[in-house]
Design an enzyme around this catalytic site. Structure first.
Site, PDB file in Angstrom:
ATOM      1  N   ILE A 198       0.883  -1.164   0.000  1.00  0.00           N
ATOM      2  CA  ILE A 198       0.000   0.000   0.000  1.00  0.00           C
ATOM      3  C   ILE A 198       0.916   1.206   0.000  1.00  0.00           C
ATOM      4  O   ILE A 198       1.857   1.288   0.796  1.00  0.00           O
ATOM      5  CB  ILE A 198      -0.954   0.004   1.216  1.00  0.00           C
ATOM      6  CG1 ILE A 198      -1.888   1.219   1.169  1.00  0.00           C
ATOM      7  CG2 ILE A 198      -0.208  -0.069   2.525  1.00  0.00           C
ATOM      8  CD1 ILE A 198      -2.961   1.190   2.263  1.00  0.00           C
ATOM      9  N   SER A 199       0.693   2.130  -0.922  1.00  0.00           N
ATOM     10  CA  SER A 199       1.621   3.247  -1.103  1.00  0.00           C
ATOM     11  C   SER A 199       1.691   4.154   0.120  1.00  0.00           C
ATOM     12  O   SER A 199       0.742   4.267   0.899  1.00  0.00           O
ATOM     13  CB  SER A 199       1.217   4.083  -2.325  1.00  0.00           C
ATOM     14  OG  SER A 199       1.387   3.364  -3.516  1.00  0.00           O
ATOM     15  N   GLN A 200       2.823   4.798   0.264  1.00  0.00           N
ATOM     16  CA  GLN A 200       3.024   5.823   1.280  1.00  0.00           C
ATOM     17  C   GLN A 200       1.940   6.897   1.128  1.00  0.00           C
ATOM     18  O   GLN A 200       1.651   7.336   0.018  1.00  0.00           O
ATOM     19  CB  GLN A 200       4.409   6.425   1.073  1.00  0.00           C
ATOM     20  CG  GLN A 200       4.763   7.594   1.953  1.00  0.00           C
ATOM     21  CD  GLN A 200       6.087   8.216   1.532  1.00  0.00           C
ATOM     22  OE1 GLN A 200       6.715   7.772   0.574  1.00  0.00           O
ATOM     23  NE2 GLN A 200       6.506   9.253   2.236  1.00  0.00           N
TER      24      GLN A 200
END
Length: 225
Positions: free
Chosen positions: A75-77
């Site tokens: 899950i992206s930053q």
């Protein structure tokens, strides 16, 4: 005419490190790192990120960091999600957006919360099934497809916006073909050690390109699993 922000309901109120104070600290950090669009900040603040990751990692949900979601994906930053969203909607709020790489579903949820009609494609069936479950829990009307995202979703194109959440060596021609006139595409491009976040805008017969800086994403792969 201003499109009202659609707030995603929290199915389970957060406590401790998933509570409102943790969310507020994250939003403050995003502001300090240059995110200025209040629409984006409200959307980030309204989507319960802890519901998009494994329960064992919930205490880290509102840290500004990427987290594993299984199958070699992340899950992206939050800053990256906010920056890509901000870049996508800077000129105007697109009505219809294609997302390539559903992953956990978090980026799609943020876009949907802004009132955008979202179409998302994921190549890994297990991840897509989990994302769909989260969309239902949050009452988000997001269309999804299990397919090779590099091909886009031509049956529903062209799109006002396209956002790619995995890095390829070059931009995929089918995605550029599905970008509507006046539309914006945001994608990481480059090798694993040298990716740049690019924004492309279609203006008539030409495409304008902006380099938004260095990023690190998982690779954009072909086929389905």
């Amino acid at each position: 005419m201003t499109t009202p922000l659609k707030l995603a309901p929290r199915a389970v109120p957060g406590v401790g490190m998933t509570g409102q104070r943790a969310v507020e600290r994250l939003l403050q950090r995003l502001r300090e790192q240059g995110i200025t669009d209040e629409r984006v900040l409200r959307a980030i603040g309204s989507v319960p990120r802890h519901q998009f990751i494994d329960e064992a990692l919930a205490s880290r949900a509102y840290e500004d960091t990427a987290l594993p979601i299984g199958r070699g994906q992340t899950i992206s930053q939050p800053w990256v999600v906010a920056r890509m969203t901000e870049a996508l909607i800077e000129r105007s709020l697109p009505k219809r957006v294609l997302e390539v790489g559903t992953g956990s579903g978090y980026q799609a949820a943020v876009l949907s919360t802004l009132g955008i009609e979202v179409f998302t494609v994921e190549r890994i069936d297990e991840l897509l099934r989990d994302a769909r479950r989260r969309f239902r829990q949050l009452s988000l009307d997001i269309r999804s497809r299990h397919d090779d995202g590099r091909l886009g979703w031509p049956e529903h194109g062209p799109f006002d916006g396209i956002i790619v959440t995995a890095g390829g060596a070059a931009l995929e021609a089918p995605l550029l073909e599905q970008l509507a006139p006046g539309g914006t595409l945001v994608a990481p491009v480059g090798g694993a050690s040298a990716q740049r976040l690019l924004r492309l805008r279609r203006e008539g017969d030409t495409i304008e390109q902006d380099d938004l800086g260095a990023v690190v994403f998982v690779p954009l792969l072909s086929g389905v699993q």
